[in-house]
Design a protein around this motif. Structure first.
Motif, PDB file in Angstrom:
ATOM      1  N   UNK A  24       6.344  -5.917   5.167  1.00 34.64           N
ATOM      2  CA  UNK A  24       6.538  -6.323   3.775  1.00 34.64           C
ATOM      3  C   UNK A  24       6.853  -5.120   2.893  1.00 34.64           C
ATOM      4  N   UNK A  25       6.153  -3.993   3.127  1.00 27.94           N
ATOM      5  CA  UNK A  25       6.261  -2.845   2.218  1.00 27.94           C
ATOM      6  C   UNK A  25       7.080  -1.702   2.814  1.00 27.94           C
ATOM      7  N   UNK A  26       7.649  -1.925   4.008  1.00 29.65           N
ATOM      8  CA  UNK A  26       8.557  -0.962   4.664  1.00 29.65           C
ATOM      9  C   UNK A  26       7.929   0.418   4.872  1.00 29.65           C
ATOM     10  N   UNK A  27       6.635   0.437   5.064  1.00 33.88           N
ATOM     11  CA  UNK A  27       5.963   1.692   5.397  1.00 33.88           C
ATOM     12  C   UNK A  27       4.633   1.315   6.039  1.00 33.88           C
ATOM     13  N   UNK A  41      -1.246   2.940   6.303  1.00 36.63           N
ATOM     14  CA  UNK A  41      -1.949   4.190   5.913  1.00 36.63           C
ATOM     15  C   UNK A  41      -1.211   4.931   4.805  1.00 36.63           C
ATOM     16  N   UNK A  42       0.114   4.692   4.683  1.00 34.07           N
ATOM     17  CA  UNK A  42       0.879   5.412   3.663  1.00 34.07           C
ATOM     18  C   UNK A  42       0.839   4.744   2.291  1.00 34.07           C
ATOM     19  N   UNK A  43       0.252   3.568   2.224  1.00 27.01           N
ATOM     20  CA  UNK A  43       0.207   2.857   0.934  1.00 27.01           C
ATOM     21  C   UNK A  43      -0.972   3.394   0.118  1.00 27.01           C
ATOM     22  N   UNK A  44      -0.735   3.939  -1.075  1.00 24.19           N
ATOM     23  CA  UNK A  44      -1.847   4.490  -1.854  1.00 24.19           C
ATOM     24  C   UNK A  44      -2.817   3.390  -2.296  1.00 24.19           C
ATOM     25  N   UNK A  45      -4.067   3.755  -2.597  1.00 20.71           N
ATOM     26  CA  UNK A  45      -5.088   2.742  -2.919  1.00 20.71           C
ATOM     27  C   UNK A  45      -4.748   1.893  -4.141  1.00 20.71           C
ATOM     28  N   UNK A  50      -2.451  -3.980  -1.978  1.00 17.61           N
ATOM     29  CA  UNK A  50      -3.882  -4.248  -1.722  1.00 17.61           C
ATOM     30  C   UNK A  50      -4.416  -5.468  -2.458  1.00 17.61           C
ATOM     31  N   UNK A  51      -4.089  -5.656  -3.755  1.00 15.81           N
ATOM     32  CA  UNK A  51      -4.540  -6.918  -4.368  1.00 15.81           C
ATOM     33  C   UNK A  51      -3.988  -8.150  -3.650  1.00 15.81           C
ATOM     34  N   UNK A  52      -2.740  -8.074  -3.166  1.00 17.76           N
ATOM     35  CA  UNK A  52      -2.172  -9.211  -2.441  1.00 17.76           C
ATOM     36  C   UNK A  52      -2.920  -9.414  -1.118  1.00 17.76           C
ATOM     37  N   UNK A  53      -3.177  -8.311  -0.414  1.00 15.30           N
ATOM     38  CA  UNK A  53      -3.948  -8.396   0.831  1.00 15.30           C
ATOM     39  C   UNK A  53      -5.322  -9.022   0.551  1.00 15.30           C
ATOM     40  N   UNK A  54      -5.933  -8.598  -0.551  1.00 14.44           N
ATOM     41  CA  UNK A  54      -7.257  -9.141  -0.905  1.00 14.44           C
ATOM     42  C   UNK A  54      -7.180 -10.640  -1.194  1.00 14.44           C
ATOM     43  N   UNK A  55      -6.053 -11.114  -1.784  1.00 17.64           N
ATOM     44  CA  UNK A  55      -5.879 -12.557  -2.006  1.00 17.64           C
ATOM     45  C   UNK A  55      -5.977 -13.324  -0.681  1.00 17.64           C
ATOM     46  N   UNK A  56      -5.243 -12.836   0.324  1.00 14.70           N
ATOM     47  CA  UNK A  56      -5.237 -13.542   1.617  1.00 14.70           C
ATOM     48  C   UNK A  56      -6.597 -13.464   2.314  1.00 14.70           C
ATOM     49  N   UNK A  73      -7.197  -2.112   8.990  1.00 10.46           N
ATOM     50  CA  UNK A  73      -6.876  -2.446   7.601  1.00 10.46           C
ATOM     51  C   UNK A  73      -8.106  -2.292   6.705  1.00 10.46           C
ATOM     52  N   UNK A  74      -9.286  -2.640   7.234  1.00  5.91           N
ATOM     53  CA  UNK A  74     -10.491  -2.595   6.397  1.00  5.91           C
ATOM     54  C   UNK A  74     -11.003  -1.177   6.182  1.00  5.91           C
ATOM     55  N   UNK A  75     -10.410  -0.174   6.876  1.00  4.59           N
ATOM     56  CA  UNK A  75     -10.793   1.203   6.553  1.00  4.59           C
ATOM     57  C   UNK A  75     -10.229   1.573   5.172  1.00  4.59           C
ATOM     58  N   UNK A  76      -9.372   0.725   4.618  1.00  5.23           N
ATOM     59  CA  UNK A  76      -8.933   0.848   3.214  1.00  5.23           C
ATOM     60  C   UNK A  76     -10.045   0.231   2.369  1.00  5.23           C
ATOM     61  N   UNK A  77     -11.086   1.006   2.108  1.00  2.00           N
ATOM     62  CA  UNK A  77     -12.298   0.405   1.533  1.00  2.00           C
ATOM     63  C   UNK A  77     -12.129  -0.033   0.074  1.00  2.00           C
ATOM     64  N   UNK A  78     -11.009   0.365  -0.561  1.00  2.00           N
ATOM     65  CA  UNK A  78     -10.760  -0.156  -1.915  1.00  2.00           C
ATOM     66  C   UNK A  78     -10.589  -1.677  -1.883  1.00  2.00           C
TER      67      UNK A  78
END
Lengths: 312, 312
Positions: free
Chosen positions: B196-199, B202-206, B211-217, B240-245
């Motif tokens: 979806x984000x073409x990267x 781990x490269x997506x900043x917090x 992340x809000x979209x991921x949190x929706x799902x 994915x959940x190591x992205x603790x934000x």
């Protein structure tokens, strides 16, 4: 084999049904009463059993109640109806009332968990270790049997309130659930059909577009249920499912949705035997209460265990 | 207390990890091997245990494998990896191989079921009778503990493939699941983020909108899971959940979504203790395999049962 007697109370939002049954499943007597306030309604049920004392002593009483209920024996509110929209009934300690009044072993659970147990003993769940029972009516509820036993988490399953895809371009209806709007129950229960189509579900002809849409939502529900429990069968009852034209529509959509991912031959080869209509239509409530009473009897549990092993 | 030894094999799509542990949880030795073809990979694992025979005799071997697996003891394909996209591995009879080669009692289950057991013994599920463990990574998988035991239906849970609301106006991504398109896994696993984000994730900043979209799902997934099992806690792990934000975003959305419908004080009052990050991050796989081995020991099961009762 035995002349033991069992009592059952189906506690519904509009009526209570009381019955007395022999261990072989024969119902000796049954009466129904309007649901008014808790004190009057529960007393009327107690009087029913007291007035039938001449039939013999009951071995156990099963109560299958509208909810939410607390069936967790370790909980301080075990045996209660919890916060419920039904006026006057929140926090009613149903089990304590009957224990005090009748002095019997009591099994207490939700109406839909009772119905699932009834399917296991007398219905389409006979001989199965893992199955799910759904009722689609005024509410949407599920009872789950895993490894031969009813599933309880901290409370009872509330799968009717799961979130499913809702394409507002196809179905602009907002959903009727007071808690979640367009959760499954808000989209697919009887009142949702009525609100969306401005007529009661019974008046919608079998070829009305209401039914393919209903089948879409129920297939999504079943997709999620099957991915969660990989049951051996799903049994469906309740007022909406008496519209039996729904079944082939659901079978077709569910198969397409699962797309052979869940590797159960029953789904791939015989989906019409996998998602089935209850054979206990209209009797699930009171039979559920009686099934709960039977579940207190270790002999009966052993018998069902043997049946499953014989079936395997 | 005891000097019994347990073996564990974490079977992953890219690596296999073998370990030997004492009953007290102390890992004595551990090695990892690349996943190649079944014959070579399984032989390498067997040689690991044979070469460590000097440590003592193993009481049991636990195998926590990528799937789908068949952990049903009554099934003719018990102990097999079933149809899997991993080339060469479909229909591998893992249990028969190790039984023949090592002659040990073997416990076999999915990697995520193993991880759930590990949470029960050493992690955030300690002392709980009912909880759900989710891993959100390359795949999305769940292990469910009910009444102290792992849930199995006819197969293992595949809750990662549930259908959830997907608003294409907000998220036009079609979904990456080869079976279901935009099921939960197709919308929210690691590869979906990447596509979806073409990267890579781990490269997506917090503070990225990913992340809000991921949190929706994930909140929709948890809504459905909690309505189904009413667990005492949900534990989340995986890459994915190591992205603790994500956690505060999930807590907020989940509370809003459930809207006080599920009457568990843990949800209403302490949601940050209700949906938690695994404390076993990165070790869930091999600990899961060892937990499966321990699960064959009736003494260990009794100990955990007592712990739960002590906790109550």
């Amino acid at each position: 084999m035995t002349d033991q007697l069992y009592g059952g109370i189906e506690g519904g939002g509009t009526k209570f049904v009381c019955a007395i049954m022999e261990a072989n499943g024969q119902i000796l007597t049954e009466s129904r009463f309007d649901t008014t306030n808790p004190q009057t309604t529960l007393s009327t049920c107690a009087e029913f059993f007291e007035s039938h004392a001449h039939l013999g002593t009951l071995s156990a009483l099963g109560i299958a109640s509208f909810g939410p209920v607390d069936p967790n024996l370790n909980s301080p509110t075990y045996g209660h109806i919890l916060n419920t929209p039904k006026p006057g009934w929140s926090h009613t300690d149903v089990v304590a009332f009957f224990r005090r009044r009748l002095g019997l072993p009591i099994a207490f659970d939700s109406d839909v968990n009772g119905a699932a147990l009834a399917e296991q003993i007398w219905g389409a769940g006979k001989g199965l270790a893992n199955f799910v029972y759904y009722t689609i009516g005024t509410g949407i509820g599920a009872g789950v049997i895993l490894d031969g036993r009813l599933v309880h988490g901290a409370l009872t399953p509330e799968m009717g309130h799961m979130r499913v895809p809702h394409d507002r371009a196809i179905d602009p209806f907002e959903g009727s659930c007071p808690f979640h709007g367009d959760c499954l129950e808000g989209l697919a229960n009887g009142p949702a059909l009525e609100k969306r189509w401005k007529t009661s579900a019974e008046n919608l002809p079998p070829d009305h577009p209401a039914w393919p849409l209903e089948a879409d939502y129920l297939a999504a529900m079943l997709h999620n249920t099957i991915c969660t429990f990989t049951p051996e069968r799903v049994i469906m009852g309740g007022g909406v499912m008496s519209q039996t034209q729904l079944f082939p529509m659901i079978h077709q959509r569910l198969k397409r949705s699962l797309n052979n991912y869940i590797q159960l031959p029953a789904i791939e080869d015989r989906i019409e035997d996998y998602v089935v209509h209850t054979p206990l239509e209209g009797k699930a409530g009171v039979l559920g209460a009686l099934a709960l009473a039977l579940s207190l009897d270790p002999q009966q549990n052993q018998r069902r265990h043997n049946e499953r092993h014989f079936a395997e």
